[in-house]
Write a protein that holds these residues in place. Structure first.
Motif, PDB file in Angstrom:
ATOM      1  N   UNK A 101       0.822  -1.200   0.000  1.00  0.00           N
ATOM      2  CA  UNK A 101       0.000   0.000   0.000  1.00  0.00           C
ATOM      3  C   UNK A 101       0.866   1.264   0.000  1.00  0.00           C
ATOM      4  N   UNK A 102       1.914   1.251   0.790  1.00  0.00           N
ATOM      5  CA  UNK A 102       2.732   2.449   0.972  1.00  0.00           C
ATOM      6  C   UNK A 102       3.598   2.750  -0.250  1.00  0.00           C
ATOM      7  N   UNK A 103       4.378   1.741  -0.658  1.00  0.00           N
ATOM      8  CA  UNK A 103       5.375   1.986  -1.696  1.00  0.00           C
ATOM      9  C   UNK A 103       4.826   1.850  -3.118  1.00  0.00           C
ATOM     10  N   UNK A 104       3.868   0.970  -3.337  1.00  0.00           N
ATOM     11  CA  UNK A 104       3.351   0.778  -4.684  1.00  0.00           C
ATOM     12  C   UNK A 104       2.185   1.709  -5.004  1.00  0.00           C
ATOM     13  N   UNK A 105       1.352   1.972  -3.992  1.00  0.00           N
ATOM     14  CA  UNK A 105       0.146   2.763  -4.262  1.00  0.00           C
ATOM     15  C   UNK A 105       0.164   4.145  -3.616  1.00  0.00           C
ATOM     16  N   UNK A 106       1.098   4.391  -2.726  1.00  0.00           N
ATOM     17  CA  UNK A 106       1.187   5.710  -2.116  1.00  0.00           C
ATOM     18  C   UNK A 106       0.168   5.979  -1.031  1.00  0.00           C
ATOM     19  N   UNK A 107      -0.386   4.923  -0.431  1.00  0.00           N
ATOM     20  CA  UNK A 107      -1.335   5.088   0.677  1.00  0.00           C
ATOM     21  C   UNK A 107      -0.551   5.454   1.939  1.00  0.00           C
ATOM     22  N   UNK A 108      -1.000   6.467   2.634  1.00  0.00           N
ATOM     23  CA  UNK A 108      -0.261   6.954   3.811  1.00  0.00           C
ATOM     24  C   UNK A 108      -1.041   6.810   5.121  1.00  0.00           C
ATOM     25  N   UNK A 109      -2.268   6.365   5.058  1.00  0.00           N
ATOM     26  CA  UNK A 109      -3.047   6.147   6.284  1.00  0.00           C
ATOM     27  C   UNK A 109      -3.417   4.667   6.378  1.00  0.00           C
ATOM     28  N   UNK A 110      -2.697   3.942   7.224  1.00  0.00           N
ATOM     29  CA  UNK A 110      -2.938   2.515   7.415  1.00  0.00           C
ATOM     30  C   UNK A 110      -3.030   2.263   8.912  1.00  0.00           C
ATOM     31  N   UNK A 111      -4.176   1.804   9.365  1.00  0.00           N
ATOM     32  CA  UNK A 111      -4.408   1.582  10.794  1.00  0.00           C
ATOM     33  C   UNK A 111      -4.471   0.093  11.108  1.00  0.00           C
ATOM     34  N   UNK A 112      -3.765  -0.305  12.153  1.00  0.00           N
ATOM     35  CA  UNK A 112      -3.859  -1.668  12.642  1.00  0.00           C
ATOM     36  C   UNK A 112      -4.912  -1.739  13.736  1.00  0.00           C
ATOM     37  N   UNK A 113      -5.914  -2.578  13.542  1.00  0.00           N
ATOM     38  CA  UNK A 113      -6.971  -2.758  14.539  1.00  0.00           C
ATOM     39  C   UNK A 113      -6.513  -3.834  15.513  1.00  0.00           C
ATOM     40  N   UNK A 114      -6.461  -3.502  16.786  1.00  0.00           N
ATOM     41  CA  UNK A 114      -5.859  -4.412  17.772  1.00  0.00           C
ATOM     42  C   UNK A 114      -6.874  -5.417  18.326  1.00  0.00           C
ATOM     43  N   UNK A 115      -6.391  -6.638  18.512  1.00  0.00           N
ATOM     44  CA  UNK A 115      -7.147  -7.714  19.172  1.00  0.00           C
ATOM     45  C   UNK A 115      -8.452  -8.081  18.469  1.00  0.00           C
ATOM     46  N   UNK A 116      -8.314  -8.323  17.158  1.00  0.00           N
ATOM     47  CA  UNK A 116      -9.436  -8.866  16.403  1.00  0.00           C
ATOM     48  C   UNK A 116     -10.603  -7.908  16.279  1.00  0.00           C
ATOM     49  N   UNK A 117     -11.771  -8.488  16.045  1.00  0.00           N
ATOM     50  CA  UNK A 117     -12.973  -7.670  15.854  1.00  0.00           C
ATOM     51  C   UNK A 117     -13.313  -6.856  17.099  1.00  0.00           C
ATOM     52  N   UNK A 118     -12.837  -7.293  18.260  1.00  0.00           N
ATOM     53  CA  UNK A 118     -13.114  -6.530  19.481  1.00  0.00           C
ATOM     54  C   UNK A 118     -12.454  -5.152  19.444  1.00  0.00           C
ATOM     55  N   UNK A 119     -11.412  -5.019  18.603  1.00  0.00           N
ATOM     56  CA  UNK A 119     -10.758  -3.721  18.464  1.00  0.00           C
ATOM     57  C   UNK A 119     -11.642  -2.668  17.832  1.00  0.00           C
ATOM     58  N   UNK A 120     -12.719  -3.110  17.167  1.00  0.00           N
ATOM     59  CA  UNK A 120     -13.674  -2.158  16.592  1.00  0.00           C
ATOM     60  C   UNK A 120     -14.708  -1.683  17.613  1.00  0.00           C
ATOM     61  N   UNK A 121     -14.843  -2.410  18.716  1.00  0.00           N
ATOM     62  CA  UNK A 121     -15.923  -2.141  19.659  1.00  0.00           C
ATOM     63  C   UNK A 121     -15.473  -1.130  20.714  1.00  0.00           C
ATOM     64  N   UNK A 122     -16.185  -0.013  20.855  1.00  0.00           N
ATOM     65  CA  UNK A 122     -15.768   1.073  21.754  1.00  0.00           C
ATOM     66  C   UNK A 122     -15.576   0.634  23.201  1.00  0.00           C
ATOM     67  N   UNK A 123     -16.354  -0.354  23.653  1.00  0.00           N
ATOM     68  CA  UNK A 123     -16.299  -0.731  25.068  1.00  0.00           C
ATOM     69  C   UNK A 123     -14.923  -1.242  25.495  1.00  0.00           C
ATOM     70  N   UNK A 124     -14.150  -1.770  24.540  1.00  0.00           N
ATOM     71  CA  UNK A 124     -12.830  -2.310  24.887  1.00  0.00           C
ATOM     72  C   UNK A 124     -11.742  -1.239  24.886  1.00  0.00           C
ATOM     73  N   UNK A 125     -11.992  -0.137  24.225  1.00  0.00           N
ATOM     74  CA  UNK A 125     -11.088   1.018  24.219  1.00  0.00           C
ATOM     75  C   UNK A 125      -9.675   0.657  23.777  1.00  0.00           C
ATOM     76  N   UNK A 126      -9.571  -0.204  22.750  1.00  0.00           N
ATOM     77  CA  UNK A 126      -8.259  -0.513  22.188  1.00  0.00           C
ATOM     78  C   UNK A 126      -7.907   0.547  21.150  1.00  0.00           C
ATOM     79  N   UNK A 127      -6.783   1.214  21.359  1.00  0.00           N
ATOM     80  CA  UNK A 127      -6.341   2.198  20.377  1.00  0.00           C
ATOM     81  C   UNK A 127      -5.792   1.500  19.142  1.00  0.00           C
ATOM     82  N   UNK A 128      -5.852   2.175  18.012  1.00  0.00           N
ATOM     83  CA  UNK A 128      -5.305   1.607  16.784  1.00  0.00           C
ATOM     84  C   UNK A 128      -3.800   1.863  16.722  1.00  0.00           C
ATOM     85  N   UNK A 129      -3.139   1.152  15.840  1.00  0.00           N
ATOM     86  CA  UNK A 129      -1.708   1.328  15.618  1.00  0.00           C
ATOM     87  C   UNK A 129      -1.501   1.936  14.242  1.00  0.00           C
TER      88      UNK A 129
END
Length: 344
Positions: A101-129
């Motif tokens: 994504x970065x070098x071939x397509x020039x995408x500069x915003x890539x977020x890692x969602x932590x700890x599976x699908x639970x990383x999307x759920x606000x109650x767990x308060x996992x910050x992205x990387x």
């Protein structure tokens, strides 16, 4: 011949020139763009005189960079999530996505969602990387996943899609097994229902190699190589004992690929038990009688058994794990107890 529908839906017409510069001329020694009508036959078996016509949906799309793309890379926000059990190669996949994504397509915003699908759920308060080449450059040398992983959460589709909307994600890469991809399908369907222009890309993760349409899944070779070492140790223990029997239970769920390839990778295995082939305990051709003959002839034996083998020997159980997978009876302990009682 079985017919499968390999159609892949899209978000709309691809109108943006890809930043990946390739050729459109055959034979100029430069890699070419893949065209949407570059397709692959799934079933390559043929008989003389047999004429086969193929429908578009029954052919597999060829992977590779297209000349025109849908998203503007400068505006893309991509998310990557790893779910389910750990598997060798997860960090390699994360790294490859980020680097491409970065070098071939020039995408500069890539977020890692932590700890599976639970990383999307606000109650767990996992910050992205925030994933950049500097962050992922050496992660392929590490085991596990730098994003963390958990089972479950994929059934909370509406809340996950709410988070995807809040994060304004353009592309979501879901790396996981059967439960993860079922969740990804539900998420994609909810995204489509809401009319959101977000692409969901499922990347299958199965160390067991139990996936149709591919020859080998990532992590499988590592699992087999580690299993070969375990079998070697079991063989030494069995060989150096009086009538020693080594039992090695290997992962695999309902498939016996790891067990079978491990047996092929070493000459120390005498019996291979896999889910695809039922076996008997009692009788002339039963495992116990064959073991008796083996010990009389060679004084030791090694059994490799896939975790899903012999499940018909257990009482039915409706227990499942957090991903919805059926919990198996422990065939390893079952064999140990039965064999010990037989030779007591």
């Amino acid at each position: 011949m079985s017919c499968y529908n390999f159609s892949i839906p899209n978000l709309g017409a691809a109108k943006i020139q890809s930043p990946v510069l390739l050729s459109k001329i055959d034979g100029d020694l430069v890699a070419n763009y893949v065209q949407d009508d570059d397709l692959i036959i799934y079933n390559v078996n043929a008989r003389p005189g047999e004429a086969i016509s193929y429908k578009r949906e029954n052919l597999i799309e060829k992977a590779g960079p297209r000349e025109m793309i849908y998203f503007d890379p400068s505006k893309v926000h991509a998310g990557i999530v790893t779910c389910g059990g750990l598997c060798p190669g997860l960090n390699d996949v994360i790294r490859a996505i980020v680097m491409t994504l970065w070098y071939h397509y020039g995408v500069r915003r890539i977020s890692g969602i932590r700890f599976g699908y639970k990383g999307f759920l606000p109650e767990y308060q996992y910050s992205t990387i925030n994933l950049t080449p500097d962050v992922v450059t050496d992660i392929h040398r590490l085991g596990g996943t730098v994003l963390g992983s958990t089972r479950g959460g994929g059934d909370r589709v509406a809340e996950i899609v709410d988070s995807i909307e809040r994060m304004n994600l353009s592309i979501v890469f879901t790396i996981g097994g059967d439960g993860t991809q079922k969740g990804a399908l539900r998420i994609a369907e909810e995204i489509e229902r809401r009319g959101i222009k977000t692409s969901v890309v499922g990347i299958p993760k199965t160390i067991d190699n139990d996936l149709s349409f591919i020859q080998k899944s990532f992590g499988f070779e590592t699992a087999v190589s580690m299993a070969v070492e375990a079998v070697s140790g079991a063989h030494v223990e069995a060989h150096d004992s009086i009538n020693g029997i080594g039992i090695v239970k290997l992962m695999g769920r309902e498939s016996g690929f790891i067990a079978a390839y491990t047996a092929l990778g070493t000459n120390d295995v005498n019996y291979v038990l896999i889910p695809e082939v039922p076996f008997e305990f009692e009788g002339e051709n039963g495992l116990l009688n064959q073991l008796k003959k083996r010990l009389a002839a060679r004084n030791h034996a090694v059994i490799v058994v896939a975790e899903g083998a012999g499940q018909e020997l257990f009482s039915d159980s409706n227990l499942v794990d957090a991903s919805g997978n059926k919990k198996f009876g422990d065939i390893g302990l079952f064999l140990k107890d039965k064999i010990s009682a037989y030779f007591k």
